[in-house]
Design a protein around this motif. Structure first.
Motif, PDB file in Angstrom:
ATOM      1  N   MET A   1       0.817  -1.212   0.000  1.00 45.60           N
ATOM      2  CA  MET A   1       0.000   0.000   0.000  1.00 45.60           C
ATOM      3  C   MET A   1       0.856   1.270   0.000  1.00 45.60           C
ATOM      4  SD  MET A   1      -3.197  -0.973   0.135  1.00 45.60           S
ATOM      5  CE  MET A   1      -4.387   0.055   1.027  1.00 45.60           C
ATOM      6  N   THR A   2       2.167   1.126   0.266  1.00 52.50           N
ATOM      7  CA  THR A   2       2.969   2.333   0.512  1.00 52.50           C
ATOM      8  C   THR A   2       3.071   3.238  -0.715  1.00 52.50           C
ATOM      9  OG1 THR A   2       4.889   1.003   0.029  1.00 52.50           O
ATOM     10  CG2 THR A   2       4.403   1.424   2.365  1.00 52.50           C
ATOM     11  N   ASP A   3       2.915   2.658  -1.922  1.00 46.32           N
ATOM     12  CA  ASP A   3       3.073   3.542  -3.079  1.00 46.32           C
ATOM     13  C   ASP A   3       1.746   4.137  -3.542  1.00 46.32           C
ATOM     14  OD1 ASP A   3       2.166   1.130  -3.819  1.00 46.32           O
ATOM     15  OD2 ASP A   3       3.541   0.838  -5.508  1.00 46.32           O
ATOM     16  N   LEU A   4       0.718   4.035  -2.709  1.00 50.29           N
ATOM     17  CA  LEU A   4      -0.537   4.711  -3.063  1.00 50.29           C
ATOM     18  C   LEU A   4      -0.379   6.217  -2.893  1.00 50.29           C
ATOM     19  CD1 LEU A   4      -3.389   2.525  -1.569  1.00 50.29           C
ATOM     20  CD2 LEU A   4      -2.775   2.883  -3.960  1.00 50.29           C
ATOM     21  N   GLN A   5      -0.741   6.949  -3.899  1.00 43.23           N
ATOM     22  CA  GLN A   5      -0.602   8.403  -3.884  1.00 43.23           C
ATOM     23  C   GLN A   5      -1.962   9.030  -4.176  1.00 43.23           C
ATOM     24  OE1 GLN A   5       2.214  10.154  -3.270  1.00 43.23           O
ATOM     25  NE2 GLN A   5       3.230   8.200  -2.826  1.00 43.23           N
ATOM     26  N   PRO A   6      -2.159  10.307  -3.802  1.00 45.45           N
ATOM     27  CA  PRO A   6      -3.402  10.953  -4.245  1.00 45.45           C
ATOM     28  C   PRO A   6      -3.416  11.015  -5.771  1.00 45.45           C
ATOM     29  CG  PRO A   6      -1.892  12.562  -3.290  1.00 45.45           C
ATOM     30  CD  PRO A   6      -1.295  11.204  -3.045  1.00 45.45           C
ATOM     31  N   VAL A   7      -4.594  10.982  -6.354  1.00 47.71           N
ATOM     32  CA  VAL A   7      -4.726  11.055  -7.809  1.00 47.71           C
ATOM     33  C   VAL A   7      -4.121  12.379  -8.294  1.00 47.71           C
ATOM     34  CG1 VAL A   7      -6.430  11.258  -9.676  1.00 47.71           C
ATOM     35  CG2 VAL A   7      -6.768   9.571  -7.847  1.00 47.71           C
ATOM     36  N   ARG A   8      -3.433  12.328  -9.439  1.00 44.56           N
ATOM     37  CA  ARG A   8      -2.813  13.522 -10.014  1.00 44.56           C
ATOM     38  C   ARG A   8      -3.806  14.688 -10.037  1.00 44.56           C
ATOM     39  NH1 ARG A   8       0.821  15.702 -13.858  1.00 44.56           N
ATOM     40  NH2 ARG A   8      -0.238  16.178 -15.817  1.00 44.56           N
ATOM     41  N   GLY A   9      -3.347  15.837  -9.561  1.00 45.04           N
ATOM     42  CA  GLY A   9      -4.202  17.018  -9.578  1.00 45.04           C
ATOM     43  C   GLY A   9      -5.136  17.129  -8.379  1.00 45.04           C
ATOM     44  N   THR A  10      -5.021  16.196  -7.424  1.00 46.99           N
ATOM     45  CA  THR A  10      -5.808  16.318  -6.183  1.00 46.99           C
ATOM     46  C   THR A  10      -4.841  16.513  -5.014  1.00 46.99           C
ATOM     47  OG1 THR A  10      -5.813  13.964  -5.546  1.00 46.99           O
ATOM     48  CG2 THR A  10      -7.501  14.689  -7.109  1.00 46.99           C
ATOM     49  N   ARG A  11      -5.326  17.091  -3.933  1.00 49.54           N
ATOM     50  CA  ARG A  11      -4.443  17.330  -2.794  1.00 49.54           C
ATOM     51  C   ARG A  11      -5.206  17.099  -1.495  1.00 49.54           C
ATOM     52  NH1 ARG A  11      -2.355  22.899  -1.992  1.00 49.54           N
ATOM     53  NH2 ARG A  11      -4.492  23.541  -1.638  1.00 49.54           N
ATOM     54  N   ASP A  12      -4.441  16.753  -0.484  1.00 49.80           N
ATOM     55  CA  ASP A  12      -5.004  16.676   0.858  1.00 49.80           C
ATOM     56  C   ASP A  12      -4.863  18.047   1.498  1.00 49.80           C
ATOM     57  OD1 ASP A  12      -5.409  13.809   0.746  1.00 49.80           O
ATOM     58  OD2 ASP A  12      -3.216  13.669   0.828  1.00 49.80           O
ATOM     59  N   LEU A  13      -5.860  18.446   2.250  1.00 48.62           N
ATOM     60  CA  LEU A  13      -5.788  19.705   3.000  1.00 48.62           C
ATOM     61  C   LEU A  13      -5.632  19.350   4.466  1.00 48.62           C
ATOM     62  CD1 LEU A  13      -8.687  21.659   1.270  1.00 48.62           C
ATOM     63  CD2 LEU A  13      -6.236  22.054   0.994  1.00 48.62           C
ATOM     64  N   ILE A  14      -4.461  19.648   4.984  1.00 46.93           N
ATOM     65  CA  ILE A  14      -4.152  19.294   6.369  1.00 46.93           C
ATOM     66  C   ILE A  14      -3.429  20.474   6.998  1.00 46.93           C
ATOM     67  CG2 ILE A  14      -2.812  17.698   7.827  1.00 46.93           C
ATOM     68  CD1 ILE A  14      -3.205  15.559   5.651  1.00 46.93           C
ATOM     69  N   GLY A  15      -3.669  20.705   8.263  1.00 48.72           N
ATOM     70  CA  GLY A  15      -2.916  21.721   9.006  1.00 48.72           C
ATOM     71  C   GLY A  15      -3.110  23.116   8.418  1.00 48.72           C
ATOM     72  N   GLU A  16      -2.004  23.790   8.094  1.00 43.59           N
ATOM     73  CA  GLU A  16      -2.081  25.173   7.602  1.00 43.59           C
ATOM     74  C   GLU A  16      -2.910  25.277   6.329  1.00 43.59           C
ATOM     75  OE1 GLU A  16       1.619  27.177   7.232  1.00 43.59           O
ATOM     76  OE2 GLU A  16       1.886  27.234   9.410  1.00 43.59           O
ATOM     77  N   ASP A  17      -2.753  24.298   5.419  1.00 44.80           N
ATOM     78  CA  ASP A  17      -3.523  24.334   4.163  1.00 44.80           C
ATOM     79  C   ASP A  17      -5.016  24.342   4.467  1.00 44.80           C
ATOM     80  OD1 ASP A  17      -1.272  24.275   2.569  1.00 44.80           O
ATOM     81  OD2 ASP A  17      -1.263  22.085   2.423  1.00 44.80           O
ATOM     82  N   GLN A  18      -5.418  23.470   5.377  1.00 44.89           N
ATOM     83  CA  GLN A  18      -6.837  23.384   5.723  1.00 44.89           C
ATOM     84  C   GLN A  18      -7.317  24.663   6.406  1.00 44.89           C
ATOM     85  OE1 GLN A  18      -9.371  21.526   5.034  1.00 44.89           O
ATOM     86  NE2 GLN A  18     -10.774  22.490   6.487  1.00 44.89           N
ATOM     87  N   ARG A  19      -6.482  25.225   7.274  1.00 40.30           N
ATOM     88  CA  ARG A  19      -6.924  26.436   7.984  1.00 40.30           C
ATOM     89  C   ARG A  19      -7.089  27.615   7.022  1.00 40.30           C
ATOM     90  NH1 ARG A  19      -3.269  24.934  11.877  1.00 40.30           N
ATOM     91  NH2 ARG A  19      -1.989  26.805  11.774  1.00 40.30           N
ATOM     92  N   ARG A  20      -6.170  27.737   6.064  1.00 42.61           N
ATOM     93  CA  ARG A  20      -6.294  28.820   5.074  1.00 42.61           C
ATOM     94  C   ARG A  20      -7.570  28.627   4.253  1.00 42.61           C
ATOM     95  NH1 ARG A  20      -0.869  31.171   4.648  1.00 42.61           N
ATOM     96  NH2 ARG A  20      -1.218  32.118   2.625  1.00 42.61           N
ATOM     97  N   HIS A  21      -7.755  27.389   3.812  1.00 40.68           N
ATOM     98  CA  HIS A  21      -8.909  27.044   2.995  1.00 40.68           C
ATOM     99  C   HIS A  21     -10.219  27.367   3.748  1.00 40.68           C
ATOM    100  CE1 HIS A  21     -10.417  24.366  -0.305  1.00 40.68           C
ATOM    101  NE2 HIS A  21     -11.451  24.298   0.513  1.00 40.68           N
TER     102      HIS A  21
END
Ligand code: ATP
Ligand code: MG
Length: 411
Positions: A1-21
């Motif tokens: 499972m370790t090489d599972l990545q988010p789909v190209r062009g998608t992102r996780d919003l966590i921490g600072e990214d989520q707070r800004r959003h």
């Protein structure tokens, strides 16, 4: 499972990214509320016809960018590439076409199959407004003023320029179209392949081309001004004078067209030079024909959408994490009392946390790690006296505070 990545062009919003959003979305929701808008949430996927029919079959979105698939029941559905078509579909299917005006705010994810780059994703998020009903240019100006107010409240208005244009009424566009076809036909040899296709189907779209060679030709193309009917020119003048009354600064840019086919009269963009090629942060216009396309009556409407990711990138500061109070029991008896105090703090709206295990040292380490501003320390022997130690974690100062006074002290 370790090489599972988010789909190209998608992102996780966590921490600072989520707070800004979240800060962008919450600020927009609040300001839109002040202007009288109510939030609607429509489905993230719709019958493909909601978009194919209405965005215009020549638009980039429909031709190249839609996430369309056949579901297990054999129906063609599409992940929404934008919010306006779904809101108009909802207006019609909820029988609201006779209850106008409707003032709609929305926020949520949109999906477009694009080449990912800074400020351009395949799943991105928009906030948007739709003012459905009024046909007057005052409505267009107010919709823009609300957008401007949101940018100001976010502290980024000074980084953007509002560019406005008119696409005229049907007759103006008809006359202008002939002039454009003639002009671009004379420059056919230098046009990009995409623009050659647009020349046949929707020549105004060439004005929006991002191709460098196209841009050079577009620079000398005729503008719509001289093709406007008297009514369309009066509408545009009305928009500009109302914007001035609202105190919203703008420049005119005759090259602004909207990427979608259903727009007329007002078209506008808030642009910035701070995000490279992805400079448009908020864009919109008038779309009087769309509700009828959805099967409703002829209904005037105006609105805009803004990319939350692009607005987030412009924020000068990341909103701070709310700091916690750490509740620290030493001993089993103390833990029961600590839990009581923990919940009393939370009921009073104080962000408070208690570790699930550990001795005093471990718990104090954890309190520092989560950036707690203070710790409430309770030992077994404090139960009888009814007094806790309140430690300020910034200064290290410590004082005795009765249990009963803690909530008022920290709220
Ligand atoms: P662009 O010219 O950048 O492709 P557009 O004309 O396709 O934009 P609209 O359909 O008007 O964009 O969408 C409104 C806003 O949504 C844009 O101004 C932008 O802020 C944001 N947006 C559009 N597409 C994306 C995307 N793929 N990723 C992130 N934000 C986007
Ligand atoms: Mg686009």
């Amino acid at each position: 499972m370790t090489d599972l990545q988010p789909v190209r062009g998608t992102r996780d919003l966590i921490g600072e990214d989520q707070r800004r959003h979240a800060h962008v979305a919450e600020t927009a929701r609040r300001v839109a509320g002040i202007y009288g808008y109510d939030e609607w949430t429509t489905p993230i996927f719709e019958d493909t016809r909601v978009f194919a029919r209405t965005l215009g079959e020549t638009s980039d979105v429909v031709m190249k960018e839609m996430y369309t698939f056949t579901d297990r029941g054999g129906d063609s559905v599409t992940l929404r590439p934008e919010g306006t078509a779904g809101v108009c579909r909802a207006l019609v299917t909820n029988g609201l076409t006779q209850s106008l005006p409707q003032k709609v705010f929305y926020a949520g994810p949109m999906f477009r199959y694009e080449r990912p780059q800074k400020g351009r994703y395949r799943q991105f998020h928009q906030i948007g407004l739709e003012l459905i009903g009024p046909a007057e240019p005052l409505a267009d100006a107010e919709v823009i003023a609300c957008g401007w107010d949101i940018l100001q409240t976010l502290g980024i208005a000074h980084d953007t320029v509002l560019e406005v244009n008119t696409l005229g009424d049907r007759e103006s566009r008809h006359n202008y179209r002939s002039a454009l076809v003639e002009y671009f036909t004379n420059h056919k040899a230098a046009l990009s392949e995409d623009s050659l296709a647009r020349l046949e189907r929707n020549p105004m779209r060439i004005l929006d081309s991002k191709d460098t060679a196209d841009k050079r030709i577009v620079a000398d193309a005729p503008t719509i001004g001289q093709y406007l009917t008297a009514e369309a020119a009066a509408f545009y003048d009305g928009l500009k004078s109302h914007l001035t009354r609202f105190g919203v600064p703008f420049v005119e840019n005759p090259r602004i067209v909207r990427g979608l086919d259903y727009y007329g009269h007002t078209a506008f963009e808030f642009v910035t030079t701070r995000l490279g090629a992805q400079g448009t942060v908020m864009a919109g216009g008038r779309y009087d024909g769309l509700v009828a396309e959805m099967g409703g009556p002829q209904t005037p409407a105006v609105g805009w959408a803004a990319g939350i990711e692009r607005l987030s990138m412009l924020l000068a500061e990341t909103p701070a994490q709310r700091s916690s109070i750490a509740v620290v029991p030493i001993g089993d008896a103390a833990e029961a009392k600590a839990l009581e105090i923990l919940q009393a703090l939370r009921r009073a709206g104080v962000r408070a946390e208690m570790a699930y295990r550990g001795n005093l040292r471990r718990r104090m380490e954890r309190a520092n790690r989560i950036g707690a501003r203070a710790a409430v320390i309770i030992g077994d022997s404090d139960i009888a006296t009814g007094v806790a130690q309140l430690k300020d974690l910034a200064s290290g100062a410590q004082e005795a505070v009765p249990f009963a006074a803690l909530v008022e002290r920290l709220a």
